[in-house]
Design a protein around this motif. Structure first.
Motif, PDB file in Angstrom:
ATOM      1  N   ARG A  25       0.855  -1.188   0.000  1.00  0.00           N
ATOM      2  CA  ARG A  25       0.000   0.000   0.000  1.00  0.00           C
ATOM      3  C   ARG A  25       0.886   1.233   0.000  1.00  0.00           C
ATOM      4  N   SER A  26       0.577   2.166  -0.863  1.00  0.00           N
ATOM      5  CA  SER A  26       1.325   3.414  -0.946  1.00  0.00           C
ATOM      6  C   SER A  26       0.329   4.546  -1.095  1.00  0.00           C
ATOM      7  N   ASP A  27       0.787   5.767  -0.971  1.00  0.00           N
ATOM      8  CA  ASP A  27      -0.097   6.925  -1.020  1.00  0.00           C
ATOM      9  C   ASP A  27      -0.879   6.948  -2.328  1.00  0.00           C
ATOM     10  N   GLY A  28      -2.181   6.742  -2.261  1.00  0.00           N
ATOM     11  CA  GLY A  28      -3.043   6.817  -3.431  1.00  0.00           C
ATOM     12  C   GLY A  28      -3.325   5.509  -4.120  1.00  0.00           C
ATOM     13  N   GLY A  29      -2.592   4.440  -3.773  1.00  0.00           N
ATOM     14  CA  GLY A  29      -2.840   3.194  -4.471  1.00  0.00           C
ATOM     15  C   GLY A  29      -1.902   2.082  -4.067  1.00  0.00           C
ATOM     16  N   MET A  30      -1.547   1.237  -5.035  1.00  0.00           N
ATOM     17  CA  MET A  30      -0.733   0.061  -4.783  1.00  0.00           C
ATOM     18  C   MET A  30       0.549   0.125  -5.618  1.00  0.00           C
ATOM     19  N   LEU A  31       1.679  -0.076  -4.948  1.00  0.00           N
ATOM     20  CA  LEU A  31       2.978  -0.069  -5.613  1.00  0.00           C
ATOM     21  C   LEU A  31       3.473  -1.501  -5.732  1.00  0.00           C
ATOM     22  N   PHE A  32       3.862  -1.876  -6.966  1.00  0.00           N
ATOM     23  CA  PHE A  32       4.407  -3.205  -7.223  1.00  0.00           C
ATOM     24  C   PHE A  32       5.908  -3.083  -7.456  1.00  0.00           C
ATOM     25  N   THR A  33       6.657  -3.970  -6.812  1.00  0.00           N
ATOM     26  CA  THR A  33       8.114  -3.924  -6.892  1.00  0.00           C
ATOM     27  C   THR A  33       8.669  -5.329  -7.117  1.00  0.00           C
ATOM     28  N   GLU A  34       9.913  -5.369  -7.575  1.00  0.00           N
ATOM     29  CA  GLU A  34      10.648  -6.620  -7.660  1.00  0.00           C
ATOM     30  C   GLU A  34      12.087  -6.343  -7.255  1.00  0.00           C
ATOM     31  N   ASN A  35      12.565  -7.081  -6.266  1.00  0.00           N
ATOM     32  CA  ASN A  35      13.920  -6.883  -5.756  1.00  0.00           C
ATOM     33  C   ASN A  35      14.169  -5.416  -5.406  1.00  0.00           C
ATOM     34  N   ASN A  36      13.155  -4.821  -4.760  1.00  0.00           N
ATOM     35  CA  ASN A  36      13.221  -3.423  -4.289  1.00  0.00           C
ATOM     36  C   ASN A  36      13.281  -2.398  -5.422  1.00  0.00           C
ATOM     37  N   LYS A  37      12.985  -2.816  -6.644  1.00  0.00           N
ATOM     38  CA  LYS A  37      12.903  -1.883  -7.769  1.00  0.00           C
ATOM     39  C   LYS A  37      11.436  -1.673  -8.142  1.00  0.00           C
ATOM     40  N   ASN A  38      11.061  -0.439  -8.420  1.00  0.00           N
ATOM     41  CA  ASN A  38       9.683  -0.137  -8.788  1.00  0.00           C
ATOM     42  C   ASN A  38       9.334  -0.755 -10.138  1.00  0.00           C
ATOM     43  N   VAL A  39       8.120  -1.337 -10.207  1.00  0.00           N
ATOM     44  CA  VAL A  39       7.618  -1.942 -11.444  1.00  0.00           C
ATOM     45  C   VAL A  39       6.460  -1.113 -12.003  1.00  0.00           C
ATOM     46  N   LEU A  40       5.405  -0.937 -11.203  1.00  0.00           N
ATOM     47  CA  LEU A  40       4.265  -0.123 -11.631  1.00  0.00           C
ATOM     48  C   LEU A  40       3.457   0.303 -10.415  1.00  0.00           C
ATOM     49  N   PHE A  41       2.625   1.321 -10.625  1.00  0.00           N
ATOM     50  CA  PHE A  41       1.750   1.826  -9.572  1.00  0.00           C
ATOM     51  C   PHE A  41       0.323   1.829 -10.089  1.00  0.00           C
TER      52      PHE A  41
END
Length: 304
Positions: A25-41
């Motif tokens: 959960r992140s401000d405004g929505g959902m943050l998807f990551t892999e190995n601590n790198k951002n993928v999409l929001f």
């Protein structure tokens, strides 16, 4: 009219603690990551610009494998366009126009449920239930949901300099005589769209080689590969947008733009289509985010 969207239920199910692609959960929505790198929001909460063009239920940012933001939100030339989205200009109940989901007029989306599943392959499966509403359809003073959208987004782990993301969108009418359609001009644009950053050296290719974007719809089979040089590091890469052979009207037509607009897989090609109360419209698309080069044989292997 101001558009709003709400979140009623948040349901997360983790079936595997070893998932490579994770969600938080992140401000405004959902943050998807892999190995601590951002993928999409995924944007869940209402977002607007100076009180206008309020929207939710779309993806932005989408990041490249190297961390460059590939999508745009509230672009100055088309403030209603937003990252990766699926929307239609025409929404009718019989002869009564309910709204415009593309330009976000008389259009409200309520995210009623989300579900997160980590599968054994390391992929993240994200499911949403979204109710469409309008001020033009009320009973006893309350807005009545007229369509239920159920979308599944599957985000695969990075591999061989690429990442695949699958979309499956189900549209089911909750009221009689619901219809959707594209723009009411010769373009007829509407449906699954990607508003991406377009570099100066952008190139469009398909199964048969280079594609030259045109003003109106054009026929392209299976996929369009949008490539170029992205970000401050001048990384080569791109996004492949793929149609699916199970889609209604396959192969669907495309509207492609070299600058200042989205890339759109058009549905429906013409006029409007009925949305059933029993058998949903099902639309399937895939994205391949990659660095370096991506040839036809590799694309075909990934999307099939």
């Amino acid at each position: 009219m101001k558009t709003t969207c709400g979140i009623l239920i948040l349901l997360m199910i983790a079936l595997s603690a070893t998932s490579q692609v994770k969600m938080k959960r992140s401000d405004g929505g959902m943050l998807f990551t892999e190995n601590n790198k951002n993928v999409l929001f995924y944007q869940m909460e209402p977002k607007n610009k100076d009180g206008q063009y309020e929207r939710c239920n779309y993806i932005h940012p989408l990041w490249s494998l190297n961390g460059t933001v590939l999508t745009e939100d509230f672009p100055a030339d088309h403030l209603h366009q937003r990252g990766i989205f699926w929307a239609w200009h025409q929404i009718w109940q019989g002869n009564n126009r309910l709204g415009d989901g593309w330009e976000i007029k008389d259009f409200e989306q309520e995210i009623s449920e989300v579900e997160f599943i980590s599968d054994k392959s390391g992929a993240a499966i994200f499911k949403t239930e979204v109710l469409w509403k309008s001020d033009k359809l009320r009973r006893l003073g309350s807005k009545v949901p007229y369509l239920r959208e159920n979308t599944t987004i599957t985000i695969y782990p990075e591999g061989n300099n690429s990442r695949k993301i699958d979309f499956e969108i189900h549209l089911l009418a909750l009221e009689d005589s619901i219809k959707i359609g594209g723009s009411e001009d010769e373009k007829r644009y509407g449906g699954f769209s990607v508003r991406m950053v377009l570099p100066d050296d952008v190139t469009f290719t398909g199964e048969q080689g280079e594609i030259k974007p045109q003003e109106n719809q054009m026929e392209v089979k299976d996929y369009v590969n949008v490539s170029g040089t992205f970000g401050e590091k001048s990384d080569k890469g791109g996004i492949v947008i793929a149609d699916n052979s199970e889609n209604p009207g396959y192969p669907q037509n495309w509207i492609l733009r070299e600058k200042n607009s989205m890339q759109n897989v058009v549905f429906p090609k013409e006029n409007v289509v009925d949305v059933s109360k029993t058998d949903p419209i099902v639309l399937k698309y895939s994205l391949i985010i990659y660095s370096g080069k991506m040839n036809d044989s590799k694309i075909q292997k990934i999307i099939k």
